[in-house]
Design a protein around this motif. Structure first.
Motif, PDB file in Angstrom:
ATOM      1  N   PHE A   1      -3.604  61.985  12.946  1.00 34.90           N
ATOM      2  CA  PHE A   1      -4.055  60.904  13.814  1.00 34.90           C
ATOM      3  C   PHE A   1      -4.379  61.476  15.193  1.00 34.90           C
ATOM      4  N   VAL A   2      -5.577  61.166  15.680  1.00 32.53           N
ATOM      5  CA  VAL A   2      -6.010  61.623  17.002  1.00 32.53           C
ATOM      6  C   VAL A   2      -5.911  60.426  17.935  1.00 32.53           C
ATOM      7  N   MET A   3      -4.901  60.443  18.789  1.00 32.68           N
ATOM      8  CA  MET A   3      -4.515  59.243  19.532  1.00 32.68           C
ATOM      9  C   MET A   3      -5.207  59.113  20.882  1.00 32.68           C
ATOM     10  N   GLN A   4      -5.828  60.190  21.362  1.00 31.02           N
ATOM     11  CA  GLN A   4      -6.517  60.161  22.652  1.00 31.02           C
ATOM     12  C   GLN A   4      -7.881  60.808  22.501  1.00 31.02           C
ATOM     13  N   ARG A   5      -8.834  60.370  23.298  1.00 35.38           N
ATOM     14  CA  ARG A   5     -10.210  60.828  23.210  1.00 35.38           C
ATOM     15  C   ARG A   5     -10.316  62.325  23.505  1.00 35.38           C
ATOM     16  N   GLN A   6     -11.052  63.017  22.622  1.00 34.29           N
ATOM     17  CA  GLN A   6     -11.310  64.445  22.778  1.00 34.29           C
ATOM     18  C   GLN A   6     -12.809  64.666  22.939  1.00 34.29           C
ATOM     19  N   THR A   7     -13.177  65.615  23.782  1.00 33.65           N
ATOM     20  CA  THR A   7     -14.586  66.006  23.865  1.00 33.65           C
ATOM     21  C   THR A   7     -14.867  67.181  22.941  1.00 33.65           C
ATOM     22  N   GLU A   8     -13.886  68.043  22.775  1.00 31.42           N
ATOM     23  CA  GLU A   8     -14.004  69.185  21.869  1.00 31.42           C
ATOM     24  C   GLU A   8     -12.610  69.564  21.396  1.00 31.42           C
ATOM     25  N   MET A   9     -12.483  69.892  20.112  1.00 32.22           N
ATOM     26  CA  MET A   9     -11.174  70.192  19.550  1.00 32.22           C
ATOM     27  C   MET A   9     -10.710  71.578  19.997  1.00 32.22           C
ATOM     28  N   PRO A  10      -9.547  71.661  20.670  1.00 30.70           N
ATOM     29  CA  PRO A  10      -9.012  72.973  21.032  1.00 30.70           C
ATOM     30  C   PRO A  10      -8.385  73.670  19.820  1.00 30.70           C
ATOM     31  N   VAL A  11      -8.212  74.972  19.924  1.00 31.37           N
ATOM     32  CA  VAL A  11      -7.475  75.717  18.906  1.00 31.37           C
ATOM     33  C   VAL A  11      -5.999  75.696  19.291  1.00 31.37           C
ATOM     34  N   LEU A  12      -5.166  75.252  18.364  1.00 32.78           N
ATOM     35  CA  LEU A  12      -3.735  75.106  18.617  1.00 32.78           C
ATOM     36  C   LEU A  12      -2.941  75.896  17.581  1.00 32.78           C
ATOM     37  N   HIS A  13      -1.852  76.495  18.006  1.00 32.17           N
ATOM     38  CA  HIS A  13      -0.978  77.221  17.078  1.00 32.17           C
ATOM     39  C   HIS A  13       0.478  76.875  17.351  1.00 32.17           C
ATOM     40  N   ARG A  14       1.361  77.384  16.487  1.00 36.86           N
ATOM     41  CA  ARG A  14       2.773  77.004  16.514  1.00 36.86           C
ATOM     42  C   ARG A  14       3.673  78.127  17.017  1.00 36.86           C
ATOM     43  N   GLY A  15       3.079  79.211  17.484  1.00 35.63           N
ATOM     44  CA  GLY A  15       3.857  80.359  17.893  1.00 35.63           C
ATOM     45  C   GLY A  15       3.960  81.382  16.776  1.00 35.63           C
ATOM     46  N   PRO A  16       4.696  82.468  16.984  1.00 38.73           N
ATOM     47  CA  PRO A  16       4.780  83.534  15.984  1.00 38.73           C
ATOM     48  C   PRO A  16       5.323  83.047  14.639  1.00 38.73           C
ATOM     49  N   VAL A  17       4.744  83.558  13.572  1.00 40.21           N
ATOM     50  CA  VAL A  17       5.218  83.210  12.224  1.00 40.21           C
ATOM     51  C   VAL A  17       6.699  83.513  12.085  1.00 40.21           C
ATOM     52  N   ARG A  18       7.163  84.609  12.689  1.00 39.94           N
ATOM     53  CA  ARG A  18       8.581  84.994  12.552  1.00 39.94           C
ATOM     54  C   ARG A  18       9.505  83.897  13.078  1.00 39.94           C
ATOM     55  N   GLU A  19       9.080  83.181  14.132  1.00 41.32           N
ATOM     56  CA  GLU A  19       9.902  82.095  14.666  1.00 41.32           C
ATOM     57  C   GLU A  19       9.855  80.871  13.762  1.00 41.32           C
ATOM     58  N   VAL A  20       8.675  80.564  13.239  1.00 39.83           N
ATOM     59  CA  VAL A  20       8.547  79.428  12.319  1.00 39.83           C
ATOM     60  C   VAL A  20       9.325  79.711  11.040  1.00 39.83           C
ATOM     61  N   GLU A  21       9.250  80.943  10.570  1.00 40.29           N
ATOM     62  CA  GLU A  21       9.999  81.339   9.375  1.00 40.29           C
ATOM     63  C   GLU A  21      11.500  81.177   9.603  1.00 40.29           C
ATOM     64  N   ARG A  22      11.968  81.568  10.778  1.00 37.32           N
ATOM     65  CA  ARG A  22      13.389  81.435  11.088  1.00 37.32           C
ATOM     66  C   ARG A  22      13.805  79.970  11.060  1.00 37.32           C
ATOM     67  N   TYR A  23      12.952  79.096  11.589  1.00 40.35           N
ATOM     68  CA  TYR A  23      13.234  77.660  11.593  1.00 40.35           C
ATOM     69  C   TYR A  23      13.359  77.132  10.167  1.00 40.35           C
ATOM     70  N   TYR A  24      12.395  77.468   9.308  1.00 41.76           N
ATOM     71  CA  TYR A  24      12.400  76.939   7.941  1.00 41.76           C
ATOM     72  C   TYR A  24      13.502  77.561   7.095  1.00 41.76           C
ATOM     73  N   SER A  25      13.838  78.803   7.358  1.00 39.97           N
ATOM     74  CA  SER A  25      14.835  79.482   6.518  1.00 39.97           C
ATOM     75  C   SER A  25      16.222  78.877   6.663  1.00 39.97           C
ATOM     76  N   THR A  26      16.482  78.170   7.765  1.00 38.41           N
ATOM     77  CA  THR A  26      17.779  77.509   7.948  1.00 38.41           C
ATOM     78  C   THR A  26      17.794  76.094   7.387  1.00 38.41           C
ATOM     79  N   ARG A  27      16.639  75.596   6.942  1.00 43.14           N
ATOM     80  CA  ARG A  27      16.537  74.200   6.510  1.00 43.14           C
ATOM     81  C   ARG A  27      16.064  74.037   5.074  1.00 43.14           C
ATOM     82  N   ALA A  28      15.320  74.991   4.575  1.00 43.65           N
ATOM     83  CA  ALA A  28      14.737  74.825   3.245  1.00 43.65           C
ATOM     84  C   ALA A  28      14.369  76.179   2.675  1.00 43.65           C
ATOM     85  N   SER A  29      14.129  76.183   1.390  1.00 47.18           N
ATOM     86  CA  SER A  29      13.590  77.364   0.729  1.00 47.18           C
ATOM     87  C   SER A  29      12.445  76.869  -0.144  1.00 47.18           C
ATOM     88  N   GLY A  30      12.040  77.671  -1.117  1.00 43.76           N
ATOM     89  CA  GLY A  30      11.020  77.185  -2.026  1.00 43.76           C
ATOM     90  C   GLY A  30       9.673  77.797  -1.775  1.00 43.76           C
TER      91      GLY A  30
END
Length: 234
Positions: A88-117
């Motif tokens: 859902f895009v809740m506010q008006r955009q003129t052009e879509m920016p490129v967005l990321h979530r930070g280093p994969v190693r940090e995201v992996e650490r987050y998921y590894s404490t909550r789920a596997s699979g």
């Protein structure tokens, strides 16, 4: 610059109210040329382009096949935004920016404490593939927000990762293409409660949309049907 197409893989489901309201937000706030629904097309939809694809595999395999089909279709614009039916895009955009979530190693650490699979395995295998290709500390682009895509680059990424059972295609594509971008927290809402992002980007699980305060906020803000809805049909 011409507005991009929107490409949205859609699974087979009865009604898909999240898609209905996502389209309302895109109509209001995200300039675009055409909407391409890839996979299943709900009966209430009108005015969209449709690429029919089989969906015999896992949800990861089906969405990857959908993205490949869009990239191989001659009428899809060379530059498009990769969507999900719960973005859902809740506010008006003129052009879509490129967005990321930070280093994969940090995201992996987050998921590894909550789920596997399969998802976590795919994250690790995609990271290892990128490290082997010289990207020592890749960023994760597995956010619930639109991603700007160039068809040729995505096809190359899908070919590079085609041996992975669960390829993190956003991360693989964006890293190989050198997209960079701005870091944000993911905006997916998993609960029914009052705490949810109030910025331009929002995404919900089905229960959070149907029964939660985030879903109520979206439905209240976008009561006007979009041009993509058959009049009077739900």
């Amino acid at each position: 610059m011409e507005a991009p197409d929107l490409v949205v893989p859609v699974r087979e489901t009865a009604v898909n109210e999240q898609l209905r309201y996502a389209l309302r937000t895109w109509t209001a706030n995200l300039p675009h040329r055409k909407v391409w629904v890839v996979g299943y097309r709900p009966k209430w939809l009108r005015g969209v382009e449709h690429i029919q694809t089989a969906q015999p595999g896992t949800k990861y395999q089906n969405t990857t096949a959908a993205v490949r089909s869009a990239c191989e279709h001659p009428d899809v614009a060379d530059r498009f935004l990769l969507m999900n039916d719960d973005f859902f895009v809740m506010q008006r955009q003129t052009e879509m920016p490129v967005l990321h979530r930070g280093p994969v190693r940090e995201v992996e650490r987050y998921y590894s404490t909550r789920a596997s699979g399969k998802y976590l395995t795919g994250m690790r295998e995609t990271r290892d593939l990128l490290v082997g290709l010289g990207h020592d500390d890749p960023l994760s682009y597995e956010l619930h927000v639109p991603l700007p895509v160039e068809k040729a680059g995505m096809l190359e990424a899908l070919n590079v990762g085609r041996h992975l059972a669960v390829v993190h295609k956003r991360t693989l594509y964006a890293t190989l293409s050198g997209l960079g971008g701005e870091r944000i927290e993911d905006v997916k809402v998993l609960h029914r409660g009052p705490r949810f992002p109030h910025g331009p980007w929002l995404s919900t699980m089905p229960d959070a949309f149907s029964n939660g305060m985030a879903g109520r906020h979206i439905r209240t803000a976008f009561v006007q049907p979009s041009p993509y809805e058959v009049a009077g049909r739900r």
